[in-house]
Design a protein around this motif. Sequence first.
Motif, PDB file in Angstrom:
ATOM      1  N   PRO A 152      20.671  16.567 -28.756  1.00 15.50           N
ATOM      2  CA  PRO A 152      22.112  16.824 -28.677  1.00 15.50           C
ATOM      3  C   PRO A 152      22.696  16.485 -27.318  1.00 15.50           C
ATOM      4  CG  PRO A 152      20.893  18.899 -28.688  1.00 15.50           C
ATOM      5  CD  PRO A 152      19.911  17.822 -28.991  1.00 15.50           C
ATOM      6  N   LEU A 153      21.921  16.687 -26.249  1.00 11.89           N
ATOM      7  CA  LEU A 153      22.427  16.407 -24.911  1.00 11.89           C
ATOM      8  C   LEU A 153      22.687  14.918 -24.730  1.00 11.89           C
ATOM      9  CD1 LEU A 153      23.058  18.198 -22.495  1.00 11.89           C
ATOM     10  CD2 LEU A 153      20.825  17.615 -21.535  1.00 11.89           C
ATOM     11  N   PHE A 154      21.825  14.106 -25.315  1.00 11.41           N
ATOM     12  CA  PHE A 154      21.995  12.656 -25.224  1.00 11.41           C
ATOM     13  C   PHE A 154      23.341  12.240 -25.810  1.00 11.41           C
ATOM     14  CE2 PHE A 154      21.534   8.407 -27.089  1.00 11.41           C
ATOM     15  CZ  PHE A 154      21.094   7.685 -25.996  1.00 11.41           C
ATOM     16  N   TYR A 155      23.677  12.758 -26.986  1.00 12.89           N
ATOM     17  CA  TYR A 155      24.922  12.364 -27.638  1.00 12.89           C
ATOM     18  C   TYR A 155      26.146  13.030 -27.016  1.00 12.89           C
ATOM     19  CZ  TYR A 155      22.518   9.603 -31.087  1.00 12.89           C
ATOM     20  OH  TYR A 155      21.775   8.632 -31.682  1.00 12.89           O
ATOM     21  N   VAL A 156      25.921  14.129 -26.297  1.00 14.63           N
ATOM     22  CA  VAL A 156      27.027  14.762 -25.576  1.00 14.63           C
ATOM     23  C   VAL A 156      27.435  13.914 -24.374  1.00 14.63           C
ATOM     24  CG1 VAL A 156      27.568  16.690 -24.049  1.00 14.63           C
ATOM     25  CG2 VAL A 156      26.628  17.134 -26.307  1.00 14.63           C
ATOM     26  N   PHE A 157      26.447  13.406 -23.645  1.00 21.46           N
ATOM     27  CA  PHE A 157      26.725  12.661 -22.424  1.00 21.46           C
ATOM     28  C   PHE A 157      27.006  11.183 -22.659  1.00 21.46           C
ATOM     29  CE2 PHE A 157      24.809  16.341 -20.440  1.00 21.46           C
ATOM     30  CZ  PHE A 157      25.455  16.420 -19.221  1.00 21.46           C
ATOM     31  N   LEU A 158      26.480  10.632 -23.756  1.00 20.13           N
ATOM     32  CA  LEU A 158      26.517   9.183 -23.936  1.00 20.13           C
ATOM     33  C   LEU A 158      27.915   8.559 -23.933  1.00 20.13           C
ATOM     34  CD1 LEU A 158      24.634   6.781 -24.323  1.00 20.13           C
ATOM     35  CD2 LEU A 158      24.942   7.036 -26.778  1.00 20.13           C
ATOM     36  N   ALA A 217      32.235   4.861 -18.650  1.00 17.79           N
ATOM     37  CA  ALA A 217      32.263   4.685 -17.195  1.00 17.79           C
ATOM     38  C   ALA A 217      31.658   3.357 -16.782  1.00 17.79           C
ATOM     39  CB  ALA A 217      31.510   5.829 -16.520  1.00 17.79           C
ATOM     40  N   ARG A 218      30.882   2.730 -17.659  1.00 17.15           N
ATOM     41  CA  ARG A 218      30.236   1.459 -17.342  1.00 17.15           C
ATOM     42  C   ARG A 218      30.833   0.292 -18.108  1.00 17.15           C
ATOM     43  NH1 ARG A 218      27.735   5.319 -15.547  1.00 17.15           N
ATOM     44  NH2 ARG A 218      26.091   5.228 -13.962  1.00 17.15           N
ATOM     45  N   GLY A 219      32.035   0.482 -18.611  1.00 19.20           N
ATOM     46  CA  GLY A 219      32.782  -0.622 -19.184  1.00 19.20           C
ATOM     47  C   GLY A 219      32.544  -0.917 -20.638  1.00 19.20           C
ATOM     48  N   ALA A 220      31.905  -0.050 -21.361  1.00 25.12           N
ATOM     49  CA  ALA A 220      31.688  -0.285 -22.791  1.00 25.12           C
ATOM     50  C   ALA A 220      33.015  -0.198 -23.533  1.00 25.12           C
ATOM     51  CB  ALA A 220      30.706   0.730 -23.348  1.00 25.12           C
ATOM     52  N   VAL A 221      33.263  -1.138 -24.415  1.00 30.19           N
ATOM     53  CA  VAL A 221      34.500  -1.162 -25.193  1.00 30.19           C
ATOM     54  C   VAL A 221      34.178  -0.701 -26.615  1.00 30.19           C
ATOM     55  CG1 VAL A 221      36.411  -2.570 -26.012  1.00 30.19           C
ATOM     56  CG2 VAL A 221      35.333  -3.086 -23.803  1.00 30.19           C
ATOM     57  N   LEU A 222      34.442   0.570 -26.881  1.00 28.31           N
ATOM     58  CA  LEU A 222      34.069   1.142 -28.167  1.00 28.31           C
ATOM     59  C   LEU A 222      35.263   1.714 -28.925  1.00 28.31           C
ATOM     60  CD1 LEU A 222      30.812   3.035 -27.066  1.00 28.31           C
ATOM     61  CD2 LEU A 222      30.998   0.741 -28.018  1.00 28.31           C
ATOM     62  N   PHE A 250      14.397   3.130 -27.315  1.00 29.54           N
ATOM     63  CA  PHE A 250      15.774   2.855 -27.752  1.00 29.54           C
ATOM     64  C   PHE A 250      16.788   3.709 -26.991  1.00 29.54           C
ATOM     65  CE2 PHE A 250      13.724   1.060 -31.611  1.00 29.54           C
ATOM     66  CZ  PHE A 250      14.345  -0.178 -31.595  1.00 29.54           C
ATOM     67  N   PHE A 251      16.397   4.921 -26.588  1.00 31.58           N
ATOM     68  CA  PHE A 251      17.278   5.751 -25.766  1.00 31.58           C
ATOM     69  C   PHE A 251      17.625   5.032 -24.479  1.00 31.58           C
ATOM     70  CE2 PHE A 251      17.618  10.536 -26.605  1.00 31.58           C
ATOM     71  CZ  PHE A 251      17.752  10.352 -27.962  1.00 31.58           C
ATOM     72  N   PHE A 252      16.588   4.544 -23.790  1.00 33.23           N
ATOM     73  CA  PHE A 252      16.810   3.839 -22.525  1.00 33.23           C
ATOM     74  C   PHE A 252      17.600   2.548 -22.746  1.00 33.23           C
ATOM     75  CE2 PHE A 252      12.764   6.093 -21.157  1.00 33.23           C
ATOM     76  CZ  PHE A 252      13.423   6.988 -20.336  1.00 33.23           C
ATOM     77  N   ALA A 253      17.280   1.813 -23.814  1.00 29.62           N
ATOM     78  CA  ALA A 253      17.980   0.561 -24.101  1.00 29.62           C
ATOM     79  C   ALA A 253      19.447   0.810 -24.452  1.00 29.62           C
ATOM     80  CB  ALA A 253      17.282  -0.176 -25.244  1.00 29.62           C
ATOM     81  N   TYR A 254      19.736   1.976 -25.015  1.00 33.29           N
ATOM     82  CA  TYR A 254      21.095   2.315 -25.440  1.00 33.29           C
ATOM     83  C   TYR A 254      22.074   2.317 -24.259  1.00 33.29           C
ATOM     84  CZ  TYR A 254      24.193   4.431 -28.978  1.00 33.29           C
ATOM     85  OH  TYR A 254      25.183   4.661 -29.887  1.00 33.29           O
ATOM     86  N   THR A 255      21.578   2.558 -23.070  1.00 30.33           N
ATOM     87  CA  THR A 255      22.460   2.604 -21.896  1.00 30.33           C
ATOM     88  C   THR A 255      23.077   1.233 -21.589  1.00 30.33           C
ATOM     89  OG1 THR A 255      20.580   2.216 -20.397  1.00 30.33           O
ATOM     90  CG2 THR A 255      21.158   4.504 -20.882  1.00 30.33           C
ATOM     91  N   ALA A 256      22.547   0.182 -22.202  1.00 31.81           N
ATOM     92  CA  ALA A 256      23.082  -1.162 -21.978  1.00 31.81           C
ATOM     93  C   ALA A 256      24.149  -1.532 -23.008  1.00 31.81           C
ATOM     94  CB  ALA A 256      21.948  -2.188 -22.022  1.00 31.81           C
ATOM     95  N   VAL A 257      24.465  -0.652 -23.924  1.00 30.00           N
ATOM     96  CA  VAL A 257      25.450  -0.935 -24.973  1.00 30.00           C
ATOM     97  C   VAL A 257      26.834  -1.183 -24.366  1.00 30.00           C
ATOM     98  CG1 VAL A 257      26.772   0.145 -26.837  1.00 30.00           C
ATOM     99  CG2 VAL A 257      24.278   0.266 -26.853  1.00 30.00           C
ATOM    100  N   ARG A 258      27.489  -2.240 -24.848  1.00 37.13           N
ATOM    101  CA  ARG A 258      28.837  -2.558 -24.362  1.00 37.13           C
ATOM    102  C   ARG A 258      29.825  -2.830 -25.494  1.00 37.13           C
ATOM    103  NH1 ARG A 258      26.739  -0.535 -20.913  1.00 37.13           N
ATOM    104  NH2 ARG A 258      26.394  -1.148 -18.748  1.00 37.13           N
ATOM    105  N   THR A 259      29.326  -3.008 -26.732  1.00 29.15           N
ATOM    106  CA  THR A 259      30.212  -3.309 -27.848  1.00 29.15           C
ATOM    107  C   THR A 259      29.942  -2.349 -29.011  1.00 29.15           C
ATOM    108  OG1 THR A 259      28.708  -4.878 -28.928  1.00 29.15           O
ATOM    109  CG2 THR A 259      30.165  -5.744 -27.203  1.00 29.15           C
ATOM    110  N   GLU A 260      30.891  -2.324 -29.939  1.00 29.35           N
ATOM    111  CA  GLU A 260      30.764  -1.436 -31.090  1.00 29.35           C
ATOM    112  C   GLU A 260      29.588  -1.843 -31.973  1.00 29.35           C
ATOM    113  OE1 GLU A 260      31.284  -0.315 -35.252  1.00 29.35           O
ATOM    114  OE2 GLU A 260      31.710  -2.314 -34.454  1.00 29.35           O
ATOM    115  N   GLY A 287      24.028  -0.608 -34.048  1.00 28.66           N
ATOM    116  CA  GLY A 287      22.631  -1.031 -34.180  1.00 28.66           C
ATOM    117  C   GLY A 287      21.661  -0.078 -33.505  1.00 28.66           C
ATOM    118  N   PHE A 288      21.973   0.285 -32.252  1.00 33.62           N
ATOM    119  CA  PHE A 288      21.084   1.187 -31.523  1.00 33.62           C
ATOM    120  C   PHE A 288      21.105   2.597 -32.110  1.00 33.62           C
ATOM    121  CE2 PHE A 288      21.153  -2.050 -28.144  1.00 33.62           C
ATOM    122  CZ  PHE A 288      19.811  -2.046 -27.788  1.00 33.62           C
ATOM    123  N   SER A 289      22.256   3.050 -32.591  1.00 30.51           N
ATOM    124  CA  SER A 289      22.331   4.371 -33.213  1.00 30.51           C
ATOM    125  C   SER A 289      21.452   4.437 -34.456  1.00 30.51           C
ATOM    126  CB  SER A 289      23.776   4.703 -33.591  1.00 30.51           C
ATOM    127  OG  SER A 289      24.575   4.880 -32.452  1.00 30.51           O
TER     128      SER A 289
END
Length: 523
Positions: free
Chosen positions: A352-358, A364-369, A419-429, A434-436
Amino acid sequence: MSEDGNPKLEASQKEEKLGGAVPDVRAADGGSLNGEDILALQDLDPALNMKMHLVNNAIDEIGWTPYHMKLFFLNGFGYAVDSLILLLQSVIATPAFTEFGKHGYDKALNISVYVGMLTGALFWGVSADIIGRRYAFNISLLICSLSAIIAGGMPNWPSLGFFIACVGFGGGGNLILDTTVFLEYLPGNKQWALTLMAAWWGLGQAITGFIAWGFLVPEQWNCSSVDTCTRDNNMGWRYVMFTAGALVFVMSILRVTVIRLLETPKYLLCMGEDAKVVETLQFIAAKYNRPCSLTVDKLESCGVVTSAHSGKGGFSVGETLIHLRGLFTTRKISISTLMIWLSWTMVGLAYPLFYVFLPSYLAARGAVLDVSTFISWRDYALTNVSSIFGPVLAGWMCNLPILGRRYTMLIGALMTAAFFFAYTAVRTEAQQVGFSCAIGFCLNVYYGTLYAYTPEVLPSAHRATGNGVAVACNRIMGILSAVIATYSDTSTSAPIFICGALLVAMGIVAALFPFEPYGRRSS
């Protein structure tokens, strides 16, 4: 195995208790049913161990029947309900808060459901060991359904929070009772089905997603402004509660009408009800034309069970303490119990903490969602559908000799961490969806196996209590995640990597569990 690892000593002890050689019970195909029980002589109650061995032989002799198939579906309903209600409060929280929570705490529903599930896990877990599995199994789901329907009609934020807690209380015991009841009827060679049953968890999530997609998108049922929001123009979240509550109510009725659950033979055995154990197993064998050579004389020749309960019956502090102490009867069982509780605690915080902070971290890192409400709920449903198939893979993996339960959990946890670590690179919907989906799939490989492993390695007499405490540890972390999210900086990367590290730790702990259930029967 005996505690010193000597199989000959174990056999001789069994013979001594039975007054001779252990009967070599045979299945219909001629194979021996004298398999090894997971806890063997760990319980320190020789009579209970001998009787449990004979009961396991009888269950194996009967084999898989249509009764087990009914249990798979009806117990699976409980799995589905647990995940359904856990997500239910999250999908209605925003529209409900918009309507009448203007000066309340926006995380109140999250905390309410976790508090309800925490108390429910402890209450139903202990009660199932004291008064039996059958009553808790039939009542808990009914409480959950009625509370959900009533919650949909609540006029203010505090009353909604109260009934969401009631929903959690009723549903909080489902995971405990569903796994316990199903396991205590399963033949040893079909215990992998307990892991497979976790696919119902993903189905419950998917149902929540589809219900939300249907009712929280149309503008006529959902208001967009706090200033103009009223009951009349904001019925979407109420329809979600009514629909979900009605579905759970139908499930609770099916549980009582489709299968008239008999008290589990292993619970009866722990309570010293040898005659009822034989009666239950002989009834199932006769109904499905299966052999069953277990008799009351064979059980009584093993002695009297003394360690499972006080003999006074009913709820009491003393009775509860007996079941808690029963989880620490030997050093190996103590280590196993504590490691299981630690695993539930870690996953209860990480997920739950992962999805709270994500969301804040990605923004903050420019993801356009930024997407439409329709697309948001579509993606939510897709993610939850993907989680159905994780336990299906886990059910196959955990039945492989090279993997078993422990390494299946290790692989699931490490894949999820990656996949958790890779998820931090997500920038598009598209990347986000896919990562979710990947995380939902992989996490349920671990989670589904842990759900099954926990009751498999706990002593039967204290199984529901140990399982209840494990789930309660998970719920406590869920409460903390909501509080942490309120007062922490959600844009920093530290929580994301902490969650990933916790998943790695969970995998390592799983690989080091003292017991491996593959090829052995629950005690």
